[in-house]
Write an enzyme that holds these catalytic residues in place. Sequence first.
Site, PDB file in Angstrom:
ATOM      1  CG  HIS A 228      -1.978 -41.657 112.564  1.00  0.00           C
ATOM      2  ND1 HIS A 228      -1.054 -42.634 112.855  1.00  0.00           N
ATOM      3  CD2 HIS A 228      -2.934 -41.759 113.508  1.00  0.00           C
ATOM      4  CE1 HIS A 228      -1.442 -43.306 113.923  1.00  0.00           C
ATOM      5  NE2 HIS A 228      -2.585 -42.788 114.350  1.00  0.00           N
TER       6      HIS A 228
ATOM      7  CE  LYS B  89       7.279 -46.173 100.656  1.00  0.00           C
ATOM      8  NZ  LYS B  89       7.346 -45.901 102.086  1.00  0.00           N
ATOM      9  NE  ARG B  90      -3.474 -47.253  99.158  1.00  0.00           N
ATOM     10  CZ  ARG B  90      -4.771 -47.303  99.489  1.00  0.00           C
ATOM     11  NH1 ARG B  90      -5.188 -48.130 100.429  1.00  0.00           N
ATOM     12  NH2 ARG B  90      -5.660 -46.557  98.863  1.00  0.00           N
TER      13      ARG B  90
ATOM     14  CB  THR C 157       5.025 -48.666 109.868  1.00  0.00           C
ATOM     15  OG1 THR C 157       3.986 -48.617 108.889  1.00  0.00           O
ATOM     16  CG2 THR C 157       4.630 -47.810 111.050  1.00  0.00           C
TER      17      THR C 157
ATOM     18  CE  LYS D 275       5.052 -52.987 109.049  1.00  0.00           C
ATOM     19  NZ  LYS D 275       3.824 -52.599 108.331  1.00  0.00           N
TER      20      LYS D 275
HETATM   21  C1  GL7 Z   1      -0.343 -42.587 108.164  1.00  0.00           C
HETATM   22  C2  GL7 Z   1       0.965 -41.945 107.712  1.00  0.00           C
HETATM   23  O1  GL7 Z   1       0.868 -41.542 106.400  1.00  0.00           O
HETATM   24  C3  GL7 Z   1       2.183 -42.849 107.893  1.00  0.00           C
HETATM   25  O2  GL7 Z   1       3.347 -42.093 107.673  1.00  0.00           O
HETATM   26  C4  GL7 Z   1       2.215 -43.412 109.314  1.00  0.00           C
HETATM   27  O3  GL7 Z   1       3.300 -44.302 109.458  1.00  0.00           O
HETATM   28  C5  GL7 Z   1       0.908 -44.115 109.598  1.00  0.00           C
HETATM   29  C6  GL7 Z   1       0.855 -44.665 111.006  1.00  0.00           C
HETATM   30  O4  GL7 Z   1       1.120 -43.674 111.938  1.00  0.00           O
HETATM   31  O5  GL7 Z   1      -0.180 -43.206 109.454  1.00  0.00           O
HETATM   32  N1  GL7 Z   1      -1.362 -41.570 108.228  1.00  0.00           N
HETATM   33  C7  GL7 Z   1      -2.434 -41.879 107.469  1.00  0.00           C
HETATM   34  O6  GL7 Z   1      -3.460 -41.223 107.352  1.00  0.00           O
HETATM   35  N2  GL7 Z   1      -2.204 -43.057 106.861  1.00  0.00           N
HETATM   36  C8  GL7 Z   1      -0.975 -43.532 107.221  1.00  0.00           C
HETATM   37  O7  GL7 Z   1      -0.504 -44.584 106.858  1.00  0.00           O
HETATM   38  C9  GL7 Z   1      -3.142 -43.732 105.972  1.00  0.00           C
END
Ligand code: GL7
Length: 809
Positions: free
Chosen positions: A353, A544-545, A652, A656
């Site tokens: 991810h 978002k974060r 994501t 949305k």
């Molecule tokens: C993340 C990615 O940063 C984000 O882009 C992705 O949509 C998500 C789900 O696949 O995973 N990877 C990660 O470590 N975090 C995310 O949100 C916390």
Amino acid sequence: MQAAALKQAVIDHLHYSIGHPPVAMTLHDYYYALALAVRDRMQHRWLNTIQTNFDLKRKIVCYLSAEFLMGPHLGNNLLNLGIEQEARTALAELGQDLDSVLECEEEPGLGNGGLGRLAACYLDSLATLQRPAVGFGIRYEFGIFDQEIHDGWQTEITDKWLRYGNPWEIAKPEVACYVNWGGHTEHYRDEAGSDRVRWVPYRVVKGTAFDTPIQGYGVNNCNTLRLWSAEAVESFDFQAFNTGDYYQAVEDKVVSETVTKVLYPNDEPQIGKHLRLGQQYFFVSCSLQNLLHILELADVPVENFAERYAVQLNDTHPSIGVAELMRLLVDERRLGWDKAWAITVQTFGYTNHTLLPEALETWPLPMFQTLLPRHLEIIYEINRRFLDEVRARFPRDEARVARMSLIGEAGEKCIRMAHLAAVGSHAINGVAALHSDLLKASVLKDFYEMWPERFSNKTNGVTPRRFLALANPGLRALLNETLGGQWPVEVGWLHELEAKAGDAAFRSKWRAIKEANKKRLADYIRAHTDIELDPTWLFDIQVKRIHEYKRQHLNVLHIVTLYRRLKENPGLKIPPRAFIFGGKAAPGYFMAKRIIKLINAVAETINADPDVNTRMKVAFVPNFNVQNAQLIYPAADLSEQISTAGKEASGTGNMKFMLNGALTIGTLDGANVEIREEVGAENFFLFGLTAEEVERIKRERYHPTDYIASNPELRAVLELINSGYFSRGDAEVFRSVVDNLTFSDPFLVLADYAAYIACQEQVNVAWQDKEKWTRMSILNTACSGKFSSDRAIREYCDEIWNVQPVTVK
Ligand code: GL7
């Protein structure tokens, strides 16, 4: 009929389960009683699902994730069961309002952001698509902290989500596993003369299961989310107790329970903490032991493990599972190494991810050895055999061997968890097309060269049930009327909206819905911040974060640019905009916390300035979570997806927003690339460097000062921030932010500034043509079908898990 029965069930639960006399009854009691009544209505399907899966002996998806960001359950379960209207009627007859009751739910925030929410969307799709599945995770006593804003700064409040109980879970104290920690190993020869290993632990922690039903939409299938909670094996150490050391006696209990106490609130960067490794091992060991136990109950030989279970590793957090399954098979079930290894690789799939180097998990070898001495031996053996394979494939390439080793030797020795996951999985995937390509070209390049057939892309998706049908009831009604009621599971039908985009009457209905959603959000923002927003303005939203790579500060630079332009040229014609932010910063992330302060400082100044506040305002929504996200996405006109290209694996939130008809301003990063492909370049505001250009600029050495020198407006904006203008004359607060941009700017904010500003001018032009904007908005929803988590889950089931649908009676 349903409504009457539901009403009676609520009355019964108020009486028998909650037991408050009418005089002490609160709104929360009605929430709790309705929740229990709804859970009762899932119980039969839940048990039928489990029994059917057991009887049919079908393959089950086991989704291992350290995070499940489920969001409130009640509204979603009513929707998926199709009894929302009945619940509304039942409560009304009891003098209560369903919406107020829904607001009572304390959401289980057992995740940080996208990764945890993705796991929740996937559970929804698995149940809806009738695939047997269990989500395995951790029942954190405290989830992601609640964020409060004081004087513009973030403060963190402990999330006591279990304070008033949790009506959705059923405790299963009899489903218990014992998990070892520390100690040492002993090598011996068994009766049959085979070499064996015994792990003599220092401590044993007990894990018990808490199950939550995951009801599919419009089907009988109801899957399980099984979260593990840690407790001490013995409440008291009687030996210590007998010698009079009461404190020592209770200590073991406290230490054991600490394991599942709190979610680590870090988004991307890893935190190399002993306890975190402990959490990962704890839930993975409980889950795998549980799977073996169920196999035994079903009388299935352990050799068939991989035919019965597809175990997915949601990032590297559960990747210790590779070594743990080997231990369980070799040490405890006495399988030979080769047989056990074949099963392990057939069982696991690994989803990556993130490519951010600081987020790739490694564990210092000494720490790892202290906690998991047997696993270290197993990893050494996996590594020895694996590196032999590498040498055979790529002779005389010791540099490659060093790069691929499971043990990092540069500096302090460490275990590389992504390598362990890659070696132990038959399938490896990224989460958007661009991300999967970059994965193969960068962090897992050597592994791709070794096993190209293991790699694939699975672009993320989000559930249209929660994020459209539930979050946007106005749009749901219009879609039902226009497309029929099947669209939440047949999102391809949304394409029929394309024809409707040309229909003026339809467009006007569309606009009315958006404006009502904006009013709903404005009411929420007024109630939580005292900031008054006009729902006729353009709502420009970034939630978002907070992270430097996501570049909330680039958004701020645009806001300050506009502010200066309006101050210098009061007659400037620009359409009024509300800039809305939301998101949490990791508590220890200095720069992210300053960025929150900066947003709030700029907001305070602008909102109070009568020269500009009839044309722009800024609001920071405190405590962004799933619950308020459901108000935010439907209210957006413009979705800000402005990360440095190559850094956001997928995103994501971008999906949305699109689902709810927002237009995107964004870079060619993550799934933005595919969003633009689906909706068409003419309906997407693209700006900025590509991932390739970013890499090239960094390679050739990036000088942010060049961009300042050649752009007087940018320089003026940075100087204004640095001067203390937004911070009541305090020129210190934002120095670190401005200095960082000026002298380092690791995420190329300044390099993309001019393009971003120019692109925002395109947004203004487009917004002024209401009919055209509405058409583009409709097209965004119409083309969002690809980003349903149903599509993603079908791909995982067909291409990685090989799991078929099961009809539940
Ligand atoms: C993340 C990615 O940063 C984000 O882009 C992705 O949509 C998500 C789900 O696949 O995973 N990877 C990660 O470590 N975090 C995310 O949100 C916390």
